[in-house]
Design an enzyme around this catalytic site. Sequence first.
Site, PDB file in Angstrom:
ATOM      1  CB  THR A 131      -0.905  -0.007   1.257  1.00 12.13           C
ATOM      2  OG1 THR A 131      -1.461   1.282   1.440  1.00 12.13           O
ATOM      3  CG2 THR A 131      -0.118  -0.345   2.514  1.00 12.13           C
ATOM      4  CG  ASP A 132      -1.104   5.004  -0.995  1.00 13.39           C
ATOM      5  OD1 ASP A 132      -1.698   4.328  -0.131  1.00 13.39           O
ATOM      6  OD2 ASP A 132      -1.656   5.963  -1.588  1.00 13.39           O
ATOM      7  CD  GLU A 133      -3.598   3.428   4.060  1.00 15.29           C
ATOM      8  OE1 GLU A 133      -3.578   3.414   5.293  1.00 15.29           O
ATOM      9  OE2 GLU A 133      -4.617   3.193   3.392  1.00 15.29           O
ATOM     10  CE1 TYR A 156      -3.344  -2.657   5.609  1.00 14.76           C
ATOM     11  CE2 TYR A 156      -3.347  -0.317   5.083  1.00 14.76           C
ATOM     12  CZ  TYR A 156      -3.342  -1.637   4.676  1.00 14.76           C
ATOM     13  OH  TYR A 156      -3.334  -1.943   3.332  1.00 14.76           O
ATOM     14  CE  LYS A 160       0.149  -4.634   2.936  1.00 17.97           C
ATOM     15  NZ  LYS A 160      -0.237  -5.974   2.425  1.00 17.97           N
TER      16      LYS A 160
HETATM   17  P1  NAD Z   1      -9.545  -7.455   2.164  1.00 13.35           P
HETATM   18  O1  NAD Z   1      -9.559  -7.164   3.641  1.00 13.35           O
HETATM   19  O2  NAD Z   1     -10.750  -7.204   1.357  1.00 13.35           O
HETATM   20  O3  NAD Z   1      -9.144  -8.984   1.923  1.00 13.35           O
HETATM   21  C1  NAD Z   1      -8.129  -9.623   2.647  1.00 13.35           C
HETATM   22  C2  NAD Z   1      -8.239 -11.118   2.393  1.00 13.35           C
HETATM   23  O4  NAD Z   1      -7.175 -11.769   3.123  1.00 13.35           O
HETATM   24  C3  NAD Z   1      -9.552 -11.731   2.885  1.00 13.35           C
HETATM   25  O5  NAD Z   1     -10.070 -12.607   1.905  1.00 13.35           O
HETATM   26  C4  NAD Z   1      -9.155 -12.485   4.135  1.00 13.35           C
HETATM   27  O6  NAD Z   1      -9.967 -13.620   4.395  1.00 13.35           O
HETATM   28  C5  NAD Z   1      -7.711 -12.890   3.821  1.00 13.35           C
HETATM   29  N1  NAD Z   1      -6.925 -13.098   5.037  1.00 13.35           N
HETATM   30  C6  NAD Z   1      -6.837 -12.268   6.109  1.00 13.35           C
HETATM   31  N2  NAD Z   1      -6.048 -12.826   7.044  1.00 13.35           N
HETATM   32  C7  NAD Z   1      -5.612 -14.009   6.540  1.00 13.35           C
HETATM   33  C8  NAD Z   1      -4.757 -15.031   7.049  1.00 13.35           C
HETATM   34  N3  NAD Z   1      -4.207 -14.945   8.267  1.00 13.35           N
HETATM   35  N4  NAD Z   1      -4.499 -16.102   6.257  1.00 13.35           N
HETATM   36  C9  NAD Z   1      -5.062 -16.208   5.013  1.00 13.35           C
HETATM   37  N5  NAD Z   1      -5.903 -15.277   4.509  1.00 13.35           N
HETATM   38  C10 NAD Z   1      -6.167 -14.191   5.258  1.00 13.35           C
HETATM   39  O7  NAD Z   1      -8.284  -6.654   1.628  1.00 13.35           O
HETATM   40  P2  NAD Z   1      -8.091  -5.874   0.232  1.00 13.35           P
HETATM   41  O8  NAD Z   1      -8.626  -4.511   0.379  1.00 13.35           O
HETATM   42  O9  NAD Z   1      -8.553  -6.740  -0.872  1.00 13.35           O
HETATM   43  O10 NAD Z   1      -6.501  -5.773   0.204  1.00 13.35           O
HETATM   44  C11 NAD Z   1      -5.722  -6.828  -0.348  1.00 13.35           C
HETATM   45  C12 NAD Z   1      -4.260  -6.465  -0.243  1.00 13.35           C
HETATM   46  O11 NAD Z   1      -4.011  -5.262  -0.957  1.00 13.35           O
HETATM   47  C13 NAD Z   1      -3.785  -6.221   1.199  1.00 13.35           C
HETATM   48  O12 NAD Z   1      -2.496  -6.755   1.334  1.00 13.35           O
HETATM   49  C14 NAD Z   1      -3.768  -4.710   1.316  1.00 13.35           C
HETATM   50  O13 NAD Z   1      -2.796  -4.291   2.252  1.00 13.35           O
HETATM   51  C15 NAD Z   1      -3.402  -4.305  -0.094  1.00 13.35           C
HETATM   52  N6  NAD Z   1      -3.894  -2.970  -0.532  1.00 13.35           N
HETATM   53  C16 NAD Z   1      -5.222  -2.641  -0.362  1.00 13.35           C
HETATM   54  C17 NAD Z   1      -5.671  -1.407  -0.830  1.00 13.35           C
HETATM   55  C18 NAD Z   1      -7.128  -1.009  -0.729  1.00 13.35           C
HETATM   56  O14 NAD Z   1      -7.481   0.114  -1.091  1.00 13.35           O
HETATM   57  N7  NAD Z   1      -8.033  -1.883  -0.288  1.00 13.35           N
HETATM   58  C19 NAD Z   1      -4.789  -0.525  -1.453  1.00 13.35           C
HETATM   59  C20 NAD Z   1      -3.439  -0.904  -1.600  1.00 13.35           C
HETATM   60  C21 NAD Z   1      -3.022  -2.154  -1.139  1.00 13.35           C
HETATM   61  P1  TYD Z   2     -10.898   3.966   4.232  1.00 14.03           P
HETATM   62  O1  TYD Z   2     -11.871   3.593   3.163  1.00 14.03           O
HETATM   63  O2  TYD Z   2     -11.023   3.321   5.578  1.00 14.03           O
HETATM   64  O3  TYD Z   2      -9.435   3.740   3.627  1.00 14.03           O
HETATM   65  P2  TYD Z   2      -7.986   4.221   4.210  1.00 14.03           P
HETATM   66  O4  TYD Z   2      -8.131   4.527   5.653  1.00 14.03           O
HETATM   67  O5  TYD Z   2      -7.135   3.008   3.983  1.00 14.03           O
HETATM   68  O6  TYD Z   2      -7.578   5.400   3.378  1.00 14.03           O
HETATM   69  O7  TYD Z   2     -10.982   5.532   4.443  1.00 14.03           O
HETATM   70  C1  TYD Z   2     -10.824   6.435   3.358  1.00 14.03           C
HETATM   71  C2  TYD Z   2     -10.912   7.838   3.922  1.00 14.03           C
HETATM   72  O8  TYD Z   2     -12.255   8.060   4.392  1.00 14.03           O
HETATM   73  C3  TYD Z   2     -10.015   8.081   5.126  1.00 14.03           C
HETATM   74  O9  TYD Z   2      -9.555   9.421   5.093  1.00 14.03           O
HETATM   75  C4  TYD Z   2     -10.938   7.885   6.320  1.00 14.03           C
HETATM   76  C5  TYD Z   2     -12.279   8.372   5.792  1.00 14.03           C
HETATM   77  N1  TYD Z   2     -13.487   7.708   6.334  1.00 14.03           N
HETATM   78  C6  TYD Z   2     -14.567   8.475   6.776  1.00 14.03           C
HETATM   79  O10 TYD Z   2     -14.528   9.723   6.750  1.00 14.03           O
HETATM   80  N2  TYD Z   2     -15.677   7.824   7.224  1.00 14.03           N
HETATM   81  C7  TYD Z   2     -15.765   6.467   7.274  1.00 14.03           C
HETATM   82  O11 TYD Z   2     -16.804   5.923   7.724  1.00 14.03           O
HETATM   83  C8  TYD Z   2     -14.653   5.687   6.814  1.00 14.03           C
HETATM   84  C9  TYD Z   2     -14.692   4.178   6.849  1.00 14.03           C
HETATM   85  C10 TYD Z   2     -13.542   6.358   6.344  1.00 14.03           C
END
Ligand code: NAD
Ligand code: TYD
Length: 350
Positions: A131-133, A156, A160
């Site tokens: 992630t970019d975070e 989080y 990461k």
């Molecule tokens: P998500 O929470 O939707 O899915 C995570 C998946 O991992 C789930 O299916 C869960 O069952 C599985 N999981 C969790 N713990 C586990 C374990 N101990 N063993 C096996 N499986 C396990 O997450 P997402 O939003 O799809 O993110 C996927 C990846 O991409 C993550 O690594 C996250 O850090 C990264 N990422 C997410 C975003 C975003 O915007 N959502 C952006 C950049 C990177």
């Molecule tokens: P989120 O979707 O949780 O992603 P991330 O924290 O990984 O960026 O949140 C996106 C942005 O929205 C973040 O600035 C937090 C804000 N946010 C709210 O204002 N209200 C909400 O209910 C949630 C879940 C997030």
Amino acid sequence: MKKIIITGGAGFIGSHVVRRFVKSHPEYQIINLDKLTYAGNLANLKDIENEPNYKFVKGDIVDAQFIDELFGAEQPDAVIHLAAESHVDRSIANPLEFVMTNVVGTVNLLNAARYHWKGRYDETRFYHVSTDEVYGTLGEDGMFTEETPYDPHSPYSASKASSDHMVRAYQDTYGMNAVISNCSNNYGSYHFPEKLIPLSIHNIKQNKPIPIYGKGENVRDWLWVEDHARAIDVIFHNAKSGDTYNIGGHNEWQNIELIKLLCEIMDKKLGREAGTSAQLITYVTDRAGHDLRYAIDATKLKNELGWTPSITFEEGLEKTVEWYLANEEWLNDVTSGHYQQYYDEQYTNR
Ligand code: NAD
Ligand code: TYD
């Protein structure tokens, strides 16, 4: 390269990556390894679950012995690692769970890869989806590049960042073939309704308050999830070992502006009078340690591998709203908890 383990394939982004690889790469055998936490939903993959090049394995990456045995039994040629605890608010409530899955789980996979791939690192690949975070927060100006120093703030992002460092350490120390990508916030179909966009769509539908943290001035850089899956495909096939790529859509939105746009789209799609949904906007207590702004510079990915986003945010957001409105059953199952029975109903009786 024949067999790929994709971890976290039942989650939001993972399900799009699994679908893309199963459909676009019939030459690979795809194994979806997922623990099925609250965020894992096999219904996300209903359309490909019977494909001959797809297999689901339920398991926990924190269980080192299980991971080692899986590598021994399956002899994978690559891992695309997405399994993680992914929600910042949950990490504030329970940091240890994030350390276990995101750090220990990643090291377990790296150890299994190191042991089982010894002597053939040039034919194998460990791809960590990050992630970019990890870069922390930006002020009003600037963008994250691949050279930006890591400065994570939330449990989080710290977990990461740790796992990224471990992947790099295995590449540097043992010569493992490893690649990392750092992507901005994703949105699209199958997104669990705890994150900002799907939660807001769900609440607007139900006429419930839309919680905006603080003043809603925080900025996120949004990317359509299918563009992320395509970027992962491109990087997986073309990056050199040790490469890292930032992935993002040059698409910054202040939370409050994004929600106003979403409210306009929802009013139109639901046939409500303009301004109706925006009345649900409710300012609530800010998130602790809330990063102000994220913005990705994806120039390296564009210049070196030719990837660019395929759609604008306005198009993507409208498609996303349409998907949620057309998939009421999916949303109801997720919010009622019924989705957690999908594995038992579809898999254990086979
Ligand atoms: P998500 O929470 O939707 O899915 C995570 C998946 O991992 C789930 O299916 C869960 O069952 C599985 N999981 C969790 N713990 C586990 C374990 N101990 N063993 C096996 N499986 C396990 O997450 P997402 O939003 O799809 O993110 C996927 C990846 O991409 C993550 O690594 C996250 O850090 C990264 N990422 C997410 C975003 C975003 O915007 N959502 C952006 C950049 C990177
Ligand atoms: P989120 O979707 O949780 O992603 P991330 O924290 O990984 O960026 O949140 C996106 C942005 O929205 C973040 O600035 C937090 C804000 N946010 C709210 O204002 N209200 C909400 O209910 C949630 C879940 C997030």
